[in-house]
Scaffold this motif. Sequence first.
Motif, PDB file in Angstrom:
ATOM      1  N   GLU A 221       0.767  -1.345   0.130  1.00  0.00           N
ATOM      2  CA  GLU A 221      -0.021  -0.134   0.038  1.00  0.00           C
ATOM      3  C   GLU A 221       0.804   1.453  -0.094  1.00  0.00           C
ATOM      4  O   GLU A 221       0.459   2.086  -0.784  1.00  0.00           O
ATOM      5  CB  GLU A 221      -0.989  -0.043   1.118  1.00  0.00           C
ATOM      6  N   VAL A 222       1.867   1.251   0.767  1.00  0.00           N
ATOM      7  CA  VAL A 222       2.754   2.472   0.601  1.00  0.00           C
ATOM      8  C   VAL A 222       3.614   2.715  -0.521  1.00  0.00           C
ATOM      9  O   VAL A 222       3.687   3.535  -1.173  1.00  0.00           O
ATOM     10  CB  VAL A 222       3.800   2.498   1.914  1.00  0.00           C
ATOM     11  N   SER A 223       3.909   1.587  -1.314  1.00  0.00           N
ATOM     12  CA  SER A 223       4.674   1.468  -2.474  1.00  0.00           C
ATOM     13  C   SER A 223       3.752   2.178  -3.467  1.00  0.00           C
ATOM     14  O   SER A 223       4.294   2.857  -4.337  1.00  0.00           O
ATOM     15  CB  SER A 223       5.128   0.455  -2.991  1.00  0.00           C
ATOM     16  N   LEU A 224       2.504   2.008  -3.500  1.00  0.00           N
ATOM     17  CA  LEU A 224       1.387   2.526  -4.390  1.00  0.00           C
ATOM     18  C   LEU A 224       1.031   3.988  -4.203  1.00  0.00           C
ATOM     19  O   LEU A 224       0.554   4.536  -5.021  1.00  0.00           O
ATOM     20  CB  LEU A 224       0.243   1.733  -4.511  1.00  0.00           C
ATOM     21  N   GLN A 225       1.585   4.324  -3.086  1.00  0.00           N
ATOM     22  CA  GLN A 225       1.069   5.932  -2.856  1.00  0.00           C
ATOM     23  C   GLN A 225       2.202   6.930  -3.729  1.00  0.00           C
ATOM     24  O   GLN A 225       3.398   6.406  -4.158  1.00  0.00           O
ATOM     25  CB  GLN A 225       1.104   6.230  -1.499  1.00  0.00           C
TER      26      GLN A 225
END
Length: 286
Positions: A221-225
């Motif tokens: 999720e963090v990487s997609l932000q």
Amino acid sequence: MMRLIGLSRIHITLFDLEGKYGRLDGGMGIALAYPRIVISSGNCNFLRIDGIPNVNYCIEEDYEEHVGLGHTTQLLLSEGKFAFEYNLIPKDVVEIAKIVKRGSTSGVGVFAFKYGGFVVDGGHSKKVKIEALPSDFSEAPPPPLIARINFPWYIYVNIGNGRRIFGNEEIKAFKEAKLDGIGELARIVLMEFIPSVAEKDLEGALDGLDRIQSLGFKKIEVSLQSDKVRDLMRRMRSKGFPAGLSSFGPAVFTFLRSRREGEELVSTFGGFISDPNNTGARVIWD
């Protein structure tokens, strides 16, 4: 006149989308007093949802969807609970969640609405849910609640300039997830974060929150932000406030002992401070 005072929620992390030990999902999060959904009796809108009594109502307060604060679940539960209460029909929140098909991934939104506070759910047995899917694409019932604690701190929230991930992009993230560190995540959740909340150990909770961001599905999720959201998290950490991403974001959060403690964050980065909601949604008759 009748009013329903709802809430929003922070979702800290999902535990396990692999299902190696017979269960999927699992999650923990916190009910927020603000932003919130407030519904009252009136003739602004007409509710028509299968399985829920028809009712006229008005939305007095609302907040943005797809920012990581659980809007879809909170709005549907608020509308459903309002309709049943207005028609003097007792109906448990979990049963309403089944009708509106929420809680099929995480139960945090359902139990935050029902009880408030810090809530932890036990995920779904693979006997009832065979693969990891987001709530919009699954019809599993809400999972069991396994812990609920009054949350002891204020919550700083910043809905930054980030990506709003939902729909096909969300389901793709679930289906293509390559998960790292699930075992370490489980230990941090069980042996650091949850007991730190129970013992009101802010340093322990923030250390656990910091570690969670690079493990399991939260890492994805963090990487997609956006770069701006990740940079905000790094800058908050450099000021001594480890940050978490709520769901897919872009909402970023941390915990505070006092409102005064958060003034520096608000003045530097914007955002706002919320009390925890430790009661759940409330219905008031005037």
